[in-house]
Design a protein around this motif. Structure first.
Motif, PDB file in Angstrom:
ATOM      1  N   LYS A  74     -17.225  11.573 -28.726  1.00  0.00           N
ATOM      2  CA  LYS A  74     -16.529  12.053 -27.526  1.00  0.00           C
ATOM      3  C   LYS A  74     -17.529  12.799 -26.631  1.00  0.00           C
ATOM      4  N   ILE A  75     -17.671  12.322 -25.403  1.00  0.00           N
ATOM      5  CA  ILE A  75     -18.610  12.942 -24.455  1.00  0.00           C
ATOM      6  C   ILE A  75     -17.946  13.050 -23.088  1.00  0.00           C
ATOM      7  N   VAL A  76     -18.125  14.210 -22.448  1.00  0.00           N
ATOM      8  CA  VAL A  76     -17.776  14.348 -21.035  1.00  0.00           C
ATOM      9  C   VAL A  76     -19.086  14.509 -20.260  1.00  0.00           C
ATOM     10  N   PHE A  77     -19.303  13.603 -19.337  1.00  0.00           N
ATOM     11  CA  PHE A  77     -20.504  13.609 -18.497  1.00  0.00           C
ATOM     12  C   PHE A  77     -20.145  14.259 -17.162  1.00  0.00           C
ATOM     13  N   GLN A  78     -20.942  15.208 -16.719  1.00  0.00           N
ATOM     14  CA  GLN A  78     -20.692  15.839 -15.418  1.00  0.00           C
ATOM     15  C   GLN A  78     -21.814  15.453 -14.451  1.00  0.00           C
ATOM     16  N   ILE A  79     -21.417  14.880 -13.327  1.00  0.00           N
ATOM     17  CA  ILE A  79     -22.373  14.455 -12.303  1.00  0.00           C
ATOM     18  C   ILE A  79     -22.110  15.277 -11.048  1.00  0.00           C
ATOM     19  N   THR A  80     -23.129  16.019 -10.605  1.00  0.00           N
ATOM     20  CA  THR A  80     -22.953  16.918  -9.465  1.00  0.00           C
ATOM     21  C   THR A  80     -23.850  16.569  -8.284  1.00  0.00           C
ATOM     22  N   ARG A  81     -24.818  15.656  -8.492  1.00  0.00           N
ATOM     23  CA  ARG A  81     -25.814  15.391  -7.449  1.00  0.00           C
ATOM     24  C   ARG A  81     -25.748  13.951  -6.964  1.00  0.00           C
ATOM     25  N   SER A  82     -26.219  13.755  -5.750  1.00  0.00           N
ATOM     26  CA  SER A  82     -26.346  12.422  -5.190  1.00  0.00           C
ATOM     27  C   SER A  82     -27.824  12.055  -5.207  1.00  0.00           C
ATOM     28  N   ASP A  83     -28.311  11.674  -6.380  1.00  0.00           N
ATOM     29  CA  ASP A  83     -29.733  11.326  -6.533  1.00  0.00           C
ATOM     30  C   ASP A  83     -29.980   9.913  -6.023  1.00  0.00           C
ATOM     31  N   GLY A  84     -31.139   9.710  -5.420  1.00  0.00           N
ATOM     32  CA  GLY A  84     -31.505   8.377  -4.956  1.00  0.00           C
ATOM     33  C   GLY A  84     -30.912   8.066  -3.593  1.00  0.00           C
ATOM     34  N   ALA A  85     -31.177   6.857  -3.126  1.00  0.00           N
ATOM     35  CA  ALA A  85     -30.684   6.419  -1.813  1.00  0.00           C
ATOM     36  C   ALA A  85     -29.195   6.113  -1.893  1.00  0.00           C
ATOM     37  N   MET A  86     -28.478   6.346  -0.796  1.00  0.00           N
ATOM     38  CA  MET A  86     -27.048   6.069  -0.769  1.00  0.00           C
ATOM     39  C   MET A  86     -26.764   4.577  -0.881  1.00  0.00           C
ATOM     40  N   THR A  87     -27.753   3.747  -0.616  1.00  0.00           N
ATOM     41  CA  THR A  87     -27.578   2.294  -0.714  1.00  0.00           C
ATOM     42  C   THR A  87     -27.728   1.798  -2.147  1.00  0.00           C
ATOM     43  N   ASP A  88     -28.106   2.690  -3.077  1.00  0.00           N
ATOM     44  CA  ASP A  88     -28.253   2.345  -4.491  1.00  0.00           C
ATOM     45  C   ASP A  88     -27.197   3.080  -5.309  1.00  0.00           C
ATOM     46  N   LEU A 136     -19.124   5.737   6.679  1.00  0.00           N
ATOM     47  CA  LEU A 136     -20.016   6.900   6.617  1.00  0.00           C
ATOM     48  C   LEU A 136     -21.491   6.520   6.465  1.00  0.00           C
ATOM     49  N   TYR A 137     -21.767   5.434   5.742  1.00  0.00           N
ATOM     50  CA  TYR A 137     -23.161   5.133   5.384  1.00  0.00           C
ATOM     51  C   TYR A 137     -23.636   3.746   5.813  1.00  0.00           C
ATOM     52  N   GLY A 138     -22.757   2.957   6.416  1.00  0.00           N
ATOM     53  CA  GLY A 138     -23.166   1.669   6.977  1.00  0.00           C
ATOM     54  C   GLY A 138     -23.293   0.533   5.979  1.00  0.00           C
ATOM     55  N   VAL A 139     -22.939   0.777   4.715  1.00  0.00           N
ATOM     56  CA  VAL A 139     -22.979  -0.277   3.684  1.00  0.00           C
ATOM     57  C   VAL A 139     -21.750  -0.121   2.795  1.00  0.00           C
ATOM     58  N   ASN A 140     -21.401  -1.189   2.084  1.00  0.00           N
ATOM     59  CA  ASN A 140     -20.345  -1.076   1.082  1.00  0.00           C
ATOM     60  C   ASN A 140     -20.815  -0.179  -0.059  1.00  0.00           C
ATOM     61  N   ASN A 141     -19.868   0.402  -0.765  1.00  0.00           N
ATOM     62  CA  ASN A 141     -20.186   1.355  -1.822  1.00  0.00           C
ATOM     63  C   ASN A 141     -20.889   0.650  -2.989  1.00  0.00           C
ATOM     64  N   PRO A 142     -22.173   0.970  -3.252  1.00  0.00           N
ATOM     65  CA  PRO A 142     -22.907   0.305  -4.338  1.00  0.00           C
ATOM     66  C   PRO A 142     -22.499   0.782  -5.726  1.00  0.00           C
TER      67      PRO A 142
END
Length: 201
Positions: A74-88, A136-142
């Motif tokens: 059992k794992i809960v992963f917490q993601i708080t950052r937008s790392d990398g390009a928004m297109t990836d 918002l970002y000009g591309v579909n959500n990757p």
């Protein structure tokens, strides 16, 4: 006599330094060529056994501390950052996929994976619908294809509704593949009280 010896030593040291400087260009060229050449791995070195195309792993059968079938897993992963390009795809979601791939490669059946992803903060836009992400970002959500693959493995992806509110997103801007949670801190604390391990991604 001492002066002669001193001059001789200076001459020897000076010659060595000069030779080093003369050859330093060759050394630099060799190092630069090595660093600029992309590393080549043999075919099959990297795999994505459970989440196709995401979270590639290199699996070693004799590695220590492998996941064990039959444990709670059992794992809960917490993601708080937008790392990398928004297109990836968000790198936090990629890391979750990597953990899924590692557990499956280690022989843990997908039915034994109890994984929950809690997305908040700057990572919240990763959960937008294609339409709103595109506006918002000009591309579909990757990220949506990756979320779909995680869902297929039984991974629950949730969003912090407090973060949705802080971003001024209406709830229907969040893709339907995502579960709305009261908040990320309460998601993590509630699941930890139920025996989940917490991983900050």
């Amino acid at each position: 006599m001492r002066a002669v010896v001193s001059y001789a030593l200076i001459a020897i040291i000076g010659g060595a330094v000069g030779a080093g400087i003369t050859k330093s260009g060759d050394i630099y060229d060799k190092i630069a060529t090595h660093l600029s050449s992309p590393p080549s791995d043999p075919e099959g070195f990297w795999t994505t056994p459970a989440v196709p195309g995401y979270g590639k792993i290199h699996y070693e059968n004799d590695a220590a501390y492998k996941p064990v079938p039959g444990l709670s897993n059992k794992i809960v992963f917490q993601i708080t950052r937008s790392d990398g390009a928004m297109t990836d795809p968000n790198l936090g979601l990629e890391r979750v996929a990597r953990v899924v791939n590692l557990y499956i490669a280690a022989g843990v059946p997908k039915e034994q994976l109890k994984f929950v992803v809690s997305v908040t903060g700057d990572a919240t836009p990763a959960l937008l619908t294609d339409d709103h992400f595109h506006k918002l970002y000009g591309v579909n959500n990757p990220n949506l294809k990756l979320i779909q693959e995680l869902n297929a493995m039984g991974v629950v992806v949730s969003v912090c509704d407090q973060s949705v509110a802080f971003h001024h997103y209406p709830n229907n801007w969040i893709d339907k593949s995502v579960v709305h949670a009261l908040s990320s801190p309460t998601t993590v604390s509630t699941l930890e009280n139920q025996g989940y391990a917490w991983l900050q991604m």
